[in-house]
Write a protein that holds these residues in place. Structure first.
Motif, PDB file in Angstrom:
ATOM      1  N   ARG A 281      10.130  -6.020  -2.708  1.00 57.97           N
ATOM      2  CA  ARG A 281       9.720  -4.728  -3.281  1.00 57.97           C
ATOM      3  C   ARG A 281       8.234  -4.472  -3.032  1.00 57.97           C
ATOM      4  O   ARG A 281       7.814  -3.343  -2.803  1.00 57.97           O
ATOM      5  CB  ARG A 281      10.025  -4.694  -4.789  1.00 57.97           C
ATOM      6  CG  ARG A 281      11.505  -4.685  -5.113  1.00 57.97           C
ATOM      7  CD  ARG A 281      11.797  -4.104  -6.489  1.00 57.97           C
ATOM      8  NE  ARG A 281      11.028  -4.763  -7.529  1.00 57.97           N
ATOM      9  CZ  ARG A 281      11.430  -5.861  -8.166  1.00 57.97           C
ATOM     10  NH1 ARG A 281      12.587  -6.417  -7.844  1.00 57.97           N
ATOM     11  NH2 ARG A 281      10.697  -6.400  -9.103  1.00 57.97           N
TER      12      ARG A 281
ATOM     13  N   GLU B 234       7.913  -3.332   0.488  1.00 59.99           N
ATOM     14  CA  GLU B 234       8.403  -1.951   0.622  1.00 59.99           C
ATOM     15  C   GLU B 234       7.413  -0.956   0.032  1.00 59.99           C
ATOM     16  O   GLU B 234       7.218   0.138   0.564  1.00 59.99           O
ATOM     17  CB  GLU B 234       9.763  -1.830  -0.081  1.00 59.99           C
ATOM     18  CG  GLU B 234      10.441  -0.491   0.089  1.00 59.99           C
ATOM     19  CD  GLU B 234      10.926  -0.257   1.504  1.00 59.99           C
ATOM     20  OE1 GLU B 234      11.074   0.923   1.881  1.00 59.99           O
ATOM     21  OE2 GLU B 234      11.151  -1.238   2.242  1.00 59.99           O
ATOM     22  N   ASN B 235       6.776  -1.329  -1.088  1.00 59.95           N
ATOM     23  CA  ASN B 235       5.837  -0.422  -1.771  1.00 59.95           C
ATOM     24  C   ASN B 235       4.611  -1.218  -2.212  1.00 59.95           C
ATOM     25  O   ASN B 235       4.625  -1.863  -3.260  1.00 59.95           O
ATOM     26  CB  ASN B 235       6.517   0.230  -2.972  1.00 59.95           C
ATOM     27  CG  ASN B 235       5.571   1.139  -3.740  1.00 59.95           C
ATOM     28  OD1 ASN B 235       4.502   1.495  -3.265  1.00 59.95           O
ATOM     29  ND2 ASN B 235       5.972   1.515  -4.956  1.00 59.95           N
TER      30      ASN B 235
ATOM     31  N   ARG C  18       2.061  -0.431  -3.661  1.00 61.66           N
ATOM     32  CA  ARG C  18       1.495   0.000  -4.947  1.00 61.66           C
ATOM     33  C   ARG C  18       2.414  -0.320  -6.131  1.00 61.66           C
ATOM     34  O   ARG C  18       2.201   0.187  -7.229  1.00 61.66           O
ATOM     35  CB  ARG C  18       1.190   1.497  -4.897  1.00 61.66           C
ATOM     36  CG  ARG C  18       0.186   1.859  -3.795  1.00 61.66           C
ATOM     37  CD  ARG C  18      -0.283   3.293  -3.904  1.00 61.66           C
ATOM     38  NE  ARG C  18      -1.097   3.677  -2.763  1.00 61.66           N
ATOM     39  CZ  ARG C  18      -2.382   3.385  -2.625  1.00 61.66           C
ATOM     40  NH1 ARG C  18      -3.001   2.696  -3.572  1.00 61.66           N
ATOM     41  NH2 ARG C  18      -3.043   3.769  -1.550  1.00 61.66           N
ATOM     42  N   ASP C  19       3.423  -1.135  -5.894  1.00 62.15           N
ATOM     43  CA  ASP C  19       4.305  -1.593  -6.976  1.00 62.15           C
ATOM     44  C   ASP C  19       3.581  -2.691  -7.747  1.00 62.15           C
ATOM     45  O   ASP C  19       3.586  -3.862  -7.370  1.00 62.15           O
ATOM     46  CB  ASP C  19       5.618  -2.110  -6.387  1.00 62.15           C
ATOM     47  CG  ASP C  19       6.648  -2.471  -7.455  1.00 62.15           C
ATOM     48  OD1 ASP C  19       6.248  -2.722  -8.610  1.00 62.15           O
ATOM     49  OD2 ASP C  19       7.852  -2.506  -7.129  1.00 62.15           O
TER      50      ASP C  19
ATOM     51  N   ARG D 198       6.017  -6.264   6.814  1.00 65.22           N
ATOM     52  CA  ARG D 198       5.765  -4.823   6.866  1.00 65.22           C
ATOM     53  C   ARG D 198       5.865  -4.280   8.287  1.00 65.22           C
ATOM     54  O   ARG D 198       6.197  -3.114   8.489  1.00 65.22           O
ATOM     55  CB  ARG D 198       4.372  -4.517   6.305  1.00 65.22           C
ATOM     56  CG  ARG D 198       4.329  -4.548   4.781  1.00 65.22           C
ATOM     57  CD  ARG D 198       2.946  -4.246   4.272  1.00 65.22           C
ATOM     58  NE  ARG D 198       2.902  -4.320   2.823  1.00 65.22           N
ATOM     59  CZ  ARG D 198       1.807  -4.550   2.113  1.00 65.22           C
ATOM     60  NH1 ARG D 198       0.652  -4.734   2.745  1.00 65.22           N
ATOM     61  NH2 ARG D 198       1.853  -4.604   0.803  1.00 65.22           N
TER      62      ARG D 198
ATOM     63  N   GLU E 263      15.175  -0.922   2.483  1.00 64.01           N
ATOM     64  CA  GLU E 263      15.077   0.148   1.487  1.00 64.01           C
ATOM     65  C   GLU E 263      16.415   0.382   0.800  1.00 64.01           C
ATOM     66  O   GLU E 263      16.485   0.502  -0.427  1.00 64.01           O
ATOM     67  CB  GLU E 263      14.592   1.444   2.155  1.00 64.01           C
ATOM     68  CG  GLU E 263      14.464   2.609   1.184  1.00 64.01           C
ATOM     69  CD  GLU E 263      14.075   3.903   1.889  1.00 64.01           C
ATOM     70  OE1 GLU E 263      13.792   4.889   1.190  1.00 64.01           O
ATOM     71  OE2 GLU E 263      14.080   3.920   3.138  1.00 64.01           O
TER      72      GLU E 263
ATOM     73  N   THR F  54      17.250  -0.305  -3.108  1.00 63.89           N
ATOM     74  CA  THR F  54      17.647   0.866  -3.882  1.00 63.89           C
ATOM     75  C   THR F  54      18.951   0.617  -4.625  1.00 63.89           C
ATOM     76  O   THR F  54      19.090   0.956  -5.810  1.00 63.89           O
ATOM     77  CB  THR F  54      17.805   2.092  -2.960  1.00 63.89           C
ATOM     78  OG1 THR F  54      16.554   2.361  -2.331  1.00 63.89           O
ATOM     79  CG2 THR F  54      18.238   3.312  -3.747  1.00 63.89           C
TER      80      THR F  54
END
Length: 445
Positions: A176, A179-180, A182-183, A243, A292, A296
């Motif tokens: 996660r 993937e993000n 800023r998580d 990434r 993703e 999800t």
């Protein structure tokens, strides 16, 4: 009296050496706690511990299950090497025979159970009235993924939920964060896996990422925790490799697992057992087209749920019961599904050694079957895929139906295969040119 240890039993017998005034109640067919030092000998040998021998009063009327379920369970336990002879009976109607459901693999097993559970719910059976039982906690992993994907609420007894186990949450937190960037919750968790990185230094890096215009490129320039040493550089390298997408999905989850495994061995004493869960998660991930999509569909707990323990829902919620057979003892449900009724699972590999261990595994199946009131489904997957292969790999082993249900007992069960093949699944007839094979073979000489 089927559950005490030898020490507890000896104390009881010492209190009443002659047996006068002493009564014990127990079911030798439900003695399944040898891992807690209990032994079935306590109840089997009890009558002969006194002179004259103790009187045995058999309680054989059952008020829970239909006669069809009891008939199958009686037949299974009747093959035990040693037991008090009793055949359960009931005043209830015969009902439907227990089903032996043959499926291709564990994924089909999970789909069948999920669809049948929803079908039962549509006909008036609440989720709480249904239960899925399994021999070992990790056997329910694929099913938990399927239930989560379908938004079917469930509670697991006898071990953590697969997605709530600390090591599974660690690996998912890493994915996660990739993937993000800023998580914050995932970043805070995964950074503290590194030795020498605590809450303060992790928070310092997170604040740096939050202020950077591009969080994906800011990690290399973040203030490296002084005590992390080379582990920080390895962490940054792994994040950047994931990434970049060079490996592709699902090879990325293998790359993430390989980075995490040294930390898993450092943090957990039972790392070998936990590695099996991560390999199973890797195999499950192969069924999704991208990282993703995988993350999800595995919608995990909200950010404020940081405990590794599976939470108990409110009393007014409806949820499916998932339980190990040991934790299900004493319980009952309208519909029961027993997973992996194959050799290697029931009996489990580790319990397929001494004769006493095999007999306890037989009693475990008996206990699982007698939890059902109206409907009983015994799942028999045909194939189990081996670990450590690519998402397109097809290496597998075939499983045999449990030895506790030999061919002589099949008359007590209804057999079915799922999913049913249809004419649309058949390969169309060949429309190519006809070949005279005989003429071609003659032409070779």
């Amino acid at each position: 009296h089927q559950d005490p240890t030898r020490l507890q039993s000896s104390i009881l017998l010492a209190l009443k050496p002659d047996g006068h005034g002493l009564t014990v109640v127990g079911d030798d067919a439900q003695s399944i706690y040898s891992f807690r030092a209990a032994t079935v000998r306590n109840i089997l040998d009890f009558p002969l511990a006194f002179s004259p021998p103790a009187e045995v009063i058999t309680l054989d009327q059952n008020y829970r299950s239909t006669q069809a379920i009891l008939g199958a369970a009686n037949a299974v336990i009747d093959l035990a090497a040693e037991r008090f002879t009793k055949n359960l009976w009931t005043d209830r109607a015969a009902g439907a025979a227990p089903e032996l459901v043959n499926v291709r693999a564990e994924a089909d097993q999970a789909r069948f159970i999920a669809e049948k559970v929803l079908e039962n719910r549509e006909t008036g059976a609440a989720l709480k009235q249904q239960a899925v039982l399994f021999r070992a906690s990790h056997h329910s992993g694929p099913l938990e993924i399927e239930l989560t994907r379908r938004n079917i609420p469930f509670v697991k007894f006898g071990g953590l939920k697969f997605l709530d186990a600390a090591h599974v949450k660690d690996l998912l937190a890493l994915l996660r964060f990739v993937e993000n960037p800023r998580d914050r919750v995932s970043a805070f968790r995964v950074m503290q896996l590194l030795p020498g990185v605590g809450p303060t230094s992790a928070q310092r890096v997170i604040e740096h990422l939050a202020q950077a215009p591009d969080g994906a490129d800011a990690l290399r320039n973040a203030p490296a925790p002084a005590r992390a040493g080379d582990d920080w550089a390895t962490f940054v390298e792994a994040i950047e490799a994931l990434r970049s997408g060079r490996s592709g999905w699902p090879a990325e989850i293998e790359r993430a697992r390989l980075w995490y495994e040294p930390h898993l061995e450092r943090i957990h004493e039972d790392a070998t057992t936990r590695q099996a869960d991560l390999l199973q998660l890797e195999q499950i991930a192969g069924g999704y087209p991208s990282r993703e999509r995988f993350l999800t569909e595995l919608t995990l707990d909200p950010p404020d749920a940081t405990s590794d323990q599976a939470g108990v829902p409110h009393l007014d919620e409806d949820y499916l019961i998932l339980s190990t057979i040991h934790s299900a003892k004493g319980q009952e449900w309208k519909s029961v599904f027993i997973m992996n009724v194959v050799d290697g699972c029931i009996p489990i590999d580790l319990g397929a050694g001494a004769k006493d261990e095999i007999e306890e595994e037989r009693r475990l199946l008996y206990v699982a079957m007698t939890r059902a009131k109206d409907d009983l489904h015994l799942m028999v997957p045909q194939r189990f895929f081996t670990q450590g292969q690519s998402s397109t790999g097809d290496r597998h082993v075939y499983a045999a139906r449990t030895r506790f249900i030999p061919n002589t007992l099949l008359k007590h069960f209804q057999r079915r295969a799922w999913p049913l093949a249809t004419s649309a699944d058949a390969r169309p007839a060949s429309v190519g040119p006809k070949v005279d094979v005989r003429a071609k073979m003659r032409g070779m000489w």
